[in-house]
Design a protein around this motif. Structure first.
Motif, PDB file in Angstrom:
ATOM      1  N   ASN A  22       0.829  -1.204   0.000  1.00  9.01           N
ATOM      2  CA  ASN A  22       0.000   0.000   0.000  1.00  9.01           C
ATOM      3  C   ASN A  22       0.863   1.254   0.000  1.00  9.01           C
ATOM      4  O   ASN A  22       0.566   2.230  -0.696  1.00  9.01           O
ATOM      5  N   TRP A  23       1.956   1.232   0.746  1.00  8.90           N
ATOM      6  CA  TRP A  23       2.894   2.354   0.802  1.00  8.90           C
ATOM      7  C   TRP A  23       3.431   2.679  -0.593  1.00  8.90           C
ATOM      8  O   TRP A  23       3.579   3.846  -0.954  1.00  8.90           O
ATOM      9  N   ARG A  24       3.686   1.645  -1.382  1.00 10.04           N
ATOM     10  CA  ARG A  24       4.201   1.858  -2.745  1.00 10.04           C
ATOM     11  C   ARG A  24       3.217   2.631  -3.618  1.00 10.04           C
ATOM     12  O   ARG A  24       3.620   3.286  -4.573  1.00 10.04           O
ATOM     13  N   ASN A  25       1.927   2.560  -3.307  1.00 11.58           N
ATOM     14  CA  ASN A  25       0.902   3.217  -4.124  1.00 11.58           C
ATOM     15  C   ASN A  25       0.382   4.524  -3.545  1.00 11.58           C
ATOM     16  O   ASN A  25      -0.405   5.205  -4.198  1.00 11.58           O
ATOM     17  N   ILE A  26       0.790   4.876  -2.342  1.00  6.40           N
ATOM     18  CA  ILE A  26       0.150   6.013  -1.665  1.00  6.40           C
ATOM     19  C   ILE A  26       0.351   7.331  -2.410  1.00  6.40           C
ATOM     20  O   ILE A  26      -0.557   8.161  -2.471  1.00  6.40           O
ATOM     21  N   GLY A 150      -6.367  -5.233  11.035  1.00  6.78           N
ATOM     22  CA  GLY A 150      -5.269  -5.675  10.192  1.00  6.78           C
ATOM     23  C   GLY A 150      -4.711  -4.469   9.478  1.00  6.78           C
ATOM     24  O   GLY A 150      -5.176  -3.345   9.683  1.00  6.78           O
ATOM     25  N   THR A 151      -3.727  -4.692   8.642  1.00  5.78           N
ATOM     26  CA  THR A 151      -3.167  -3.587   7.876  1.00  5.78           C
ATOM     27  C   THR A 151      -2.805  -4.066   6.485  1.00  5.78           C
ATOM     28  O   THR A 151      -2.531  -5.258   6.307  1.00  5.78           O
ATOM     29  N   PRO A 152      -2.832  -3.166   5.536  1.00  4.11           N
ATOM     30  CA  PRO A 152      -3.295  -1.792   5.645  1.00  4.11           C
ATOM     31  C   PRO A 152      -4.820  -1.744   5.694  1.00  4.11           C
ATOM     32  O   PRO A 152      -5.494  -2.619   5.149  1.00  4.11           O
ATOM     33  N   LEU A 160     -14.612   2.520   8.409  1.00  6.06           N
ATOM     34  CA  LEU A 160     -13.684   1.504   7.932  1.00  6.06           C
ATOM     35  C   LEU A 160     -14.215   0.938   6.622  1.00  6.06           C
ATOM     36  O   LEU A 160     -15.361   0.518   6.542  1.00  6.06           O
ATOM     37  N   VAL A 161     -13.375   0.958   5.599  1.00  7.36           N
ATOM     38  CA  VAL A 161     -13.801   0.491   4.278  1.00  7.36           C
ATOM     39  C   VAL A 161     -13.503  -1.002   4.165  1.00  7.36           C
ATOM     40  O   VAL A 161     -12.350  -1.417   4.234  1.00  7.36           O
ATOM     41  N   PRO A 162     -14.557  -1.811   3.977  1.00 11.79           N
ATOM     42  CA  PRO A 162     -14.357  -3.266   3.886  1.00 11.79           C
ATOM     43  C   PRO A 162     -13.925  -3.698   2.487  1.00 11.79           C
ATOM     44  O   PRO A 162     -14.073  -2.953   1.518  1.00 11.79           O
ATOM     45  N   GLU A 163     -13.397  -4.900   2.421  1.00 10.40           N
ATOM     46  CA  GLU A 163     -13.114  -5.562   1.154  1.00 10.40           C
ATOM     47  C   GLU A 163     -12.226  -4.737   0.227  1.00 10.40           C
ATOM     48  O   GLU A 163     -12.605  -4.412  -0.896  1.00 10.40           O
ATOM     49  N   THR A 164     -11.047  -4.416   0.733  1.00 15.79           N
ATOM     50  CA  THR A 164     -10.068  -3.702  -0.081  1.00 15.79           C
ATOM     51  C   THR A 164      -8.812  -4.561  -0.180  1.00 15.79           C
ATOM     52  O   THR A 164      -8.623  -5.490   0.592  1.00 15.79           O
ATOM     53  N   GLU A 165      -7.960  -4.214  -1.119  1.00 17.27           N
ATOM     54  CA  GLU A 165      -6.707  -4.932  -1.325  1.00 17.27           C
ATOM     55  C   GLU A 165      -5.527  -3.979  -1.142  1.00 17.27           C
ATOM     56  O   GLU A 165      -5.586  -2.821  -1.569  1.00 17.27           O
ATOM     57  N   SER A 166      -4.475  -4.490  -0.559  1.00 20.08           N
ATOM     58  CA  SER A 166      -3.313  -3.659  -0.248  1.00 20.08           C
ATOM     59  C   SER A 166      -2.621  -3.107  -1.482  1.00 20.08           C
ATOM     60  O   SER A 166      -2.078  -2.013  -1.454  1.00 20.08           O
ATOM     61  N   ALA A 167      -2.645  -3.826  -2.585  1.00 19.53           N
ATOM     62  CA  ALA A 167      -1.911  -3.413  -3.783  1.00 19.53           C
ATOM     63  C   ALA A 167      -2.751  -2.566  -4.744  1.00 19.53           C
ATOM     64  O   ALA A 167      -2.280  -2.227  -5.828  1.00 19.53           O
ATOM     65  N   TRP A 168      -3.952  -2.201  -4.342  1.00 19.92           N
ATOM     66  CA  TRP A 168      -4.787  -1.399  -5.231  1.00 19.92           C
ATOM     67  C   TRP A 168      -4.126  -0.080  -5.565  1.00 19.92           C
ATOM     68  O   TRP A 168      -3.601   0.619  -4.695  1.00 19.92           O
TER      69      TRP A 168
END
Length: 180
Positions: A22-26, A150-152, A160-168
């Motif tokens: 997630n940090w890579r995409n922020i 959990g993270t991210p 809290l936004v459900p059903e997301t992916e870290s690499a989005w």
């Protein structure tokens, strides 16, 4: 009058490989959605990442000495060097050895100055209640208050936004935001 931006809180664990994704995409997310959302980054630590709280204390300590911008230099360096403090890399290292890993990362990040904040001071204060532990714990309680388990994790407009992916990236988030 400009419309008020919505809040977008991002929660990371510095030992979490998914947070690293997630940090890579922020930056791309901020560029794409920064006109609509006010992004804030929060650090927390997951119980199964034993080095995460020490890393987070390091971030809190750096912020207390040198400000938020320097803290983010450290956060970037932690994610860039994450393999140095993963469980497999450290084995059953002593606490002082783990502390040294984070002091070395902070040094690489260039957060120390010629004045009052040195690598030695970092090591002496890394577990200081007022300067490092209490601020990290306070931020951890913020995560818990939003139900971050959990993270991210992403909290948009205090939900809290459900059903997301870290690499989005921005395109996947654009689709998700339509459903909120």
């Amino acid at each position: 009058m400009m419309p008020t931006k919505k809040s977008w809180k991002v929660f990371w664990d510095l030992q979490c490989p998914y947070s690293r994704a997630n940090w890579r995409n922020i930056r791309a997310l901020k560029e794409r959605f920064g006109s609509e959302y006010d992004f804030t980054i929060h650090l927390t630590s997951l119980v199964f990442h034993p080095q995460a709280f020490t890393a987070q204390c390091g971030a809190s300590l750096i912020e207390s000495h040198s400000g938020r911008d320097m803290m983010f230099k450290y956060v970037d360096a932690c994610f860039e060097n994450q393999e140095l403090y993963m469980n497999a890399a450290l084995g059953d290292a002593k606490k002082s050895e783990i502390d040294s890993v984070f002091a070395d990362i902070a040094e690489k990040a260039g957060v120390f100055d010629d004045g009052n904040f040195s690598k030695q001071v970092f090591l002496q204060q890394l577990h200081d209640w007022e300067k490092a532990v209490k601020p990290a714990y306070t931020e951890h309680k913020i995560a818990l208050g939003y139900g971050v388990y959990g993270t991210p994790k992403q909290v948009i407009d205090d939900k809290l936004v459900p059903e997301t992916e870290s690499a989005w990236g921005p395109d996947e988030w654009a689709n998700k935001l339509k459903s909120l």
